[in-house]
Design an enzyme around this catalytic site. Structure first.
Site, PDB file in Angstrom:
ATOM      1  N   HIS A 262     -66.218  50.376  -7.239  1.00  0.00           N
ATOM      2  CA  HIS A 262     -66.125  51.874  -7.645  1.00  0.00           C
ATOM      3  C   HIS A 262     -65.331  51.811  -9.112  1.00  0.00           C
ATOM      4  CE1 HIS A 262     -63.660  55.517  -8.262  1.00  0.00           C
ATOM      5  NE2 HIS A 262     -62.647  55.067  -8.742  1.00  0.00           N
ATOM      6  N   GLU A 263     -64.793  50.966  -9.640  1.00  0.00           N
ATOM      7  CA  GLU A 263     -64.897  50.623 -11.820  1.00  0.00           C
ATOM      8  C   GLU A 263     -66.392  51.232 -12.032  1.00  0.00           C
ATOM      9  OE1 GLU A 263     -62.230  51.707 -12.825  1.00  0.00           O
ATOM     10  OE2 GLU A 263     -60.899  51.288 -10.940  1.00  0.00           O
TER      11      GLU A 263
ATOM     12  N   HIS B 134     -67.617  53.722 -12.515  1.00  0.00           N
ATOM     13  CA  HIS B 134     -67.043  54.719 -13.815  1.00  0.00           C
ATOM     14  C   HIS B 134     -68.287  53.976 -15.206  1.00  0.00           C
ATOM     15  CE1 HIS B 134     -63.711  56.730 -11.960  1.00  0.00           C
ATOM     16  NE2 HIS B 134     -63.065  55.717 -11.813  1.00  0.00           N
TER      17      HIS B 134
ATOM     18  N   HIS C 149     -70.488  56.679 -17.308  1.00  0.00           N
ATOM     19  CA  HIS C 149     -70.658  56.159 -19.163  1.00  0.00           C
ATOM     20  C   HIS C 149     -71.622  55.926 -19.423  1.00  0.00           C
ATOM     21  CE1 HIS C 149     -68.855  54.015 -22.922  1.00  0.00           C
ATOM     22  NE2 HIS C 149     -69.251  54.510 -22.861  1.00  0.00           N
TER      23      HIS C 149
END
Length: 239
Positions: free
Chosen positions: A107-108, A111, A115
């Site tokens: 999940h991270e 991100h 980006h």
């Protein structure tokens, strides 16, 4: 009987129900994510990868080589820092080989991929961070200052608008988090890091985590509504 910022003498302020509802939503969501994460943290991934190793593998397979994976203390304090391009994984994620840990790590990475691809909602949320921090800390104090100065309309309106920025941040966070989870599940499957039954476990963990953001946004909206009901109408009456 005079009205002072939500208190009618010694009578119960009915708008407190909005705060109570918001608090209950947050408590329920937190219990749900804790229980779900605990359940799947006991299920070892067949790949044998730790959360940190899975994150590094996902980043490399996604063509992202300028993001560091670091350990951070705490429980479920995992996050991606776009300003320094660092993906930080908590105690329960970094060295764990569980399905839950790999799901959170992925999940991270979602991100980080947002980006890298210039995902607009993430950029907007990042730009809102300074103003949202101010709004969450100063919005209500500014309103109370307006009450202190005799229900000063200007201070109260400024306080409500400042607090509304913090609420906007919570709302913008929702598509960012949902999208990151969707990317995570796709990458875990496409990169062969998990089998279908394991991915289903990850989906449950990430869905439970998403519920905490929904609850936080709902709670913030209810708090803003309460402020408008308490002070907005009163300010207009004093004009």
């Amino acid at each position: 009987m005079r009205y002072y910022g939500g208190y009618y003498g010694m009578y119960f302020d009915p708008t407190y129900l909005l705060v109570i509802i918001g608090a209950l939503l947050c408590i329920f969501a937190q219990m749900r994510v804790s229980m779900t994460f605990k359940k799947y943290s006991k299920v070892r991934s067949r790949s044998g990868l730790t959360g940190a190793q899975a994150a590094q593998r996902i980043l490399e397979l996604s063509g992202i080589y300028d993001v560091r994976v670091e350990h951070i203390r705490g429980e479920l304090t995992d996050h991606y820092d776009p300003s320094s391009k660092v993906l930080r994984l908590s105690d329960a994620t970094y060295a764990s080989t569980s399905v839950a840990a790999i799901g959170v790590a992925a999940h991270e990475c979602g991100h980080a991929l947002q980006h890298n691809k210039g995902y607009a909602p993430l950029s907007f949320r990042t730009a809102l961070v300074p103003a949202a921090n101010i709004g969450s800390k100063l919005g209500i104090p500014i309103i109370l200052l307006g009450v202190f100065f005799g229900m000063n309309h200007l201070f109260i309106q400024i306080g409500i608008w400042v607090f509304a920025i913090a609420v906007l941040f919570q709302v913008v966070t929702l598509p960012v988090e949902f999208n990151a989870s969707g990317r995570a599940l796709s990458m875990l499957g496409n990169y062969g890091l998990m089998e279908n039954d394991e991915t289903r476990g990850c989906r449950k963990v990430l869905s439970a985590a998403a519920l905490t953001y929904v609850a936080a946004a709902a709670s913030s909206i209810l708090q803003l509504l309460r402020l408008i009901l308490l002070f907005g109408n009163n300010s207009r009456r004093n004009d």
